[in-house]
Design a protein around this motif. Structure first.
Motif, short mmCIF file in Angstrom:
data_model
loop_
_atom_site.label_atom_id
_atom_site.label_comp_id
_atom_site.label_asym_id
_atom_site.label_seq_id
_atom_site.Cartn_x
_atom_site.Cartn_y
_atom_site.Cartn_z
N LYS A 43 14.18 11.98 -4.15
CA LYS A 43 13.61 12.15 -2.81
C LYS A 43 14.44 13.12 -1.98
CE LYS A 43 14.30 7.79 -1.88
NZ LYS A 43 14.86 7.21 -3.09
N SER A 44 15.74 12.87 -1.95
CA SER A 44 16.58 13.74 -1.12
C SER A 44 16.57 15.16 -1.67
CB SER A 44 18.02 13.21 -1.10
OG SER A 44 18.06 11.96 -0.50
N THR A 45 16.60 15.27 -2.99
CA THR A 45 16.58 16.61 -3.59
C THR A 45 15.33 17.37 -3.16
OG1 THR A 45 17.74 15.65 -5.46
CG2 THR A 45 16.81 17.83 -5.76
N LEU A 158 13.00 14.19 7.60
CA LEU A 158 13.88 13.07 7.94
C LEU A 158 14.31 12.37 6.65
CD1 LEU A 158 11.27 13.03 10.17
CD2 LEU A 158 12.89 11.52 11.28
N ASP A 159 15.62 12.26 6.45
CA ASP A 159 16.13 11.62 5.24
C ASP A 159 16.72 10.26 5.60
OD1 ASP A 159 17.03 10.96 2.79
OD2 ASP A 159 18.27 12.72 2.46
N GLU A 160 16.00 9.23 5.32
CA GLU A 160 16.41 7.86 5.59
C GLU A 160 17.09 7.73 6.96
OE1 GLU A 160 17.87 5.59 2.49
OE2 GLU A 160 17.30 6.98 0.90
N PRO A 161 16.39 8.09 8.02
CA PRO A 161 17.05 8.12 9.33
C PRO A 161 17.37 6.74 9.88
CG PRO A 161 14.73 8.58 9.58
CD PRO A 161 14.98 8.49 8.11
#
Ligand SMILES: Nc1ncnc2c1ncn2[C@@H]1O[C@H](COP(=O)(O)OP(=O)(O)OP(=O)(O)O)[C@@H](O)[C@H]1O
Ligand SMILES: [Mg+2]
Lengths: 358, 300
Positions: A43-45, A158-161
């Motif tokens: 996901k982050s990638t 937004l990455d796991e905000p």
């Protein structure tokens, strides 16, 4: 304003580490897409490739129809909220929010008015002079959000905000996020491994596993019609019962019970039956197709009880049913009914969903 | 209740500090006080090494002592030049070592080596490197055709000062780069990512993220190196002994000569006191100035 498209995106770190194998999807304006999946599924990638922090090995990222794969992060006009917030510790809240605008040479009057608007909206007005180190976790989260909002970017990432907030605050901010982004006409890509966030916030959920897109659908659909066994097991809490059963004629055999297969596919030798615990209910006496079992565990969840049964006539099959508090039973035997409209069927080998009955 | 707790904590604090304070008193305060006392006497070959009280005579003599002022100037030039060059090069090396590349660990270890070598050895080596007949610097310059005849590096005032600065830079840059590297590693990488998304170029990120967040380390490195360079003795003693004609004579070397060669203890003590005061003053001013700089960059 700008449609976001990912086309056959691939990221290969080493031949063994390929977090994103082949990802194609698009996010329209006004759409809120959540990338959901277990830890390490890429996901982050994916998000970092959209942002330009990571170069795709193959494939394209398009924003507003333009291929931006070769553009640097600063030239893509995206804004990103990091899990760690990544606030500049030596700058005031105001300067944190102004940074991206100053670097883009915006007149200071306009910077001021934008920051004022956003900080009023987020309740940051009294904090503008403070450094991030003197803020609470929730306030920092807001500043990070504010820094993205003042940019008025083409795409929000937004990455796991919410993952650094406590449970209560997370729920509150989740609701606020929904409001905030409902008012933005911009595609939003949101990464989380929390399915509640995914279900409540998104217009579309992309479920990833093992570098591949498992299903791209609305939260409602992903819940009611999971595309495969993985999706079925991943979405929903408590987890869906997934039972691998032998078939006889057009029945699946579950212990002593015969569950009729839908007519929409030819009966295979084995099949996976899926039924969510919240869809299993205590059978009425007149019902014919039922499953009886011995209670081995009852978990009280307040509004409901999560009951685990050992199915009669089988060695090892257990089924969990989420029964509302009014549904009571006597003794240690329960007979359940599985409503056919809530029953899911999956292929044993491929795990794919078998066609539903009309 | 809270006040007794506070007094108790304060007492514990002083108790814990006591050993360090006693040590400092013995190692610093006593010698300084002793020098101050000694500087009020005339004690040299002229007095047959007997102390004769002369009040402030030594200080009056110092104000008219051209050699003293020359040594102060030399020391200042040496200090400012070497510390500045070391900071710039040290920062460059730290930035490179902070990148990930194959063999980084080995190169980091090699980079610290000059700092670990004995100064006397370094001084001798650099004296040979700058030797006018056999030195490698002249050899290279001659081969490149940049000069016609060899330069007498250590035999001329300006080249001699340049040579000792080069040697000092070579020796102490690793110290600065290791200190700065530690600081760089404490800056989270996602700040740079956020800044890149904000539209910053690498140079803007260096100016707006790296420098301000590295200011504490730069501050410490500068003050530490300043104090060291101002008291430089060994390297110069080995390379030039303060020559030619006092062109590289620093305050420490002058004091050493006064006390050990001319056996002028009273005057030497006065020199020590003045150097000490100058050093403390400059350090205080520098610390104040640099903390202002830090506050300014931090507030931006
Ligand atoms: N720079 C890198 N070099 C090599 N492998 C990497 C790199 N970054 C990530 N990976 C690997 O890629 C895979 C996917 O990582 P990614 O960060 O995208 O996961 P994720 O879905 O965001 O997980 P999480 O929910 O834990 O944040 C992981 O196996 C990770 O180890
Ligand atoms: Mg992640």
């Amino acid at each position: 304003m700008a449609k976001l498209e990912l086309i056959h995106l691939n990221k290969t770190y080493t031949p063994k580490v390929i977090p994103v194998k082949d990802l194609t999807l698009s996010v329209e304006d006004h759409e809120f897409l959540t990338l959901l999946g277990p830890s390490g599924c890429g996901k982050s990638t994916t998000l970092r490739m959209i942002a330009g922090l990571e170069q795709p090995t193959r494939g394209e990222v398009r924003i507003g129809g333009q291929d931006v794969s070769r553009k640097s992060a600063g030239d893509r006009n995206i804004a990103m909220v990091f899990q760690s917030y990544a606030l500049y510790p030596h700058m005031s809240v105001y300067d944190n929010m102004a940074s991206g605008l100053k670097l883009r040479k915006m007149p200071s009057g306009e910077i001021r008015s934008r920051i004022e608007e956003v900080s009023r909206f987020l309740g940051l007005k009294d904090l503008l002079d403070r450094r991030p180190g003197k803020l609470s976790g929730g306030q920092r989260q807001r500043v990070a959000l504010g820094r993205a909002l003042v940019r008025q970017p083409d795409v929000f990432l937004l990455d796991e905000p919410l993952s650094n907030l406590d449970a209560l605050l997370r729920e509150q901010v989740r609701a606020e996020l929904k409001q905030i982004f409902a008012s933005q006409a911009t595609p939003v890509v949101y990464v989380t491994h929390d399915q509640t966030e995914a279900m409540t916030l998104s217009s579309q959920v992309a479920l990833l596993n093992d570098g591949y897109l498992q299903q791209l659908a609305s939260p409602k659909q992903i819940y009611s019609q999971p595309a495969n066994r993985f999706v079925a097991g991943f979405i929903g809490s408590p987890q869906m019962n997934l039972l691998e059963l032998p078939c006889r004629e057009n029945y699946a055999l579950l212990g002593n019970s015969k569950i009729p297969l839908p007519t929409s596919f030819a009966p295979p030798p084995h099949v996976v039956l899926g039924i969510r615990p919240e869809h299993a209910r205590i059978a009425r006496p007149e019902e014919a197709i039922t499953v009886t079992g011995t209670i081995i565990l009852v978990e009280h969840l307040g509004m409901s009880n999560l009951v685990s049964l050992r199915v009669a006539g089988s060695e090892s099959i257990t089924v969990r049913a989420l029964l509302s508090a009014e549904q009571s039973w006597q003794g240690n035997q329960i007979t359940l009914a599985f409503p056919p409209e809530h029953t899911h069927w999956f292929h044993v080998e491929t795990g794919d969903r078998l066609p539903d009955a009309e | 209740m809270s006040s007794t707790l506070e007094t108790r904590e304060r007492r514990t604090g002083w108790l814990l500090l006591a050993p360090a304070l006693i040590l400092l008193a013995l190692v610093y305060a006593y010698p300084i006080a002793r020098s101050l006392w000694l500087s009020l006497f005339n004690q040299n070959l002229g007095t047959e090494l007997q102390p004769v009280f002369t009040g402030l005579d030594n200080y009056v003599r110092m104000s008219g002592d051209g050699r003293f002022w020359q040594s102060i100037l030399n020391t200042s030039v040496f200090t400012v030049a070497s510390v500045l060059i070391e900071l710039v090069i040290g920062m460059g090396i730290a930035l490179v070592l902070n990148q990930s590349f194959p063999g980084r660990g080995a190169i980091r270890t090699i980079a610290i080596l000059p700092w670990a070598l004995p100064t006397a050895l370094i001084g001798t080596t650099w004296a040979w490197i700058f030797n006018d007949q056999a030195g490698i610097v002249n050899d290279i310059l001659l081969r490149l055709g940049l000069i016609e005849t060899g330069i007498n590096w250590l035999g001329n005032p300006l080249p001699a000062l340049l040579s000792v600065i080069v040697a000092d830079v070579w020796k102490t840059t690793p110290f600065i780069s290791i200190l700065l590297l530690a600081g760089l590693q404490s800056i989270p990488g996602d700040l740079y990512e956020a800044h890149a998304i904000d539209g910053a170029s690498p140079w803007q990120s260096f100016r707006q993220i790296t420098l301000p967040l590295l200011m504490p380390q730069i501050l410490v490195a500068t003050l530490f190196r300043f104090a060291q360079a101002f008291g430089i003795f060994d390297l110069i003693q080995v390379m030039t002994s303060g020559g030619p004609g006092g062109a590289t004579e620093t305050v420490s070397i002058y004091i050493y000569a006064t006390v050990m060669r001319y056996l002028d203890f009273g005057y030497g003590a006065a020199l020590v006191v003045v150097t000490f005061v100058v050093l403390v003053l400059v350090m205080a001013i520098a610390a104040f100035f640099l903390s202002k700089v830090r506050a300014a960059t931090g507030d931006r």
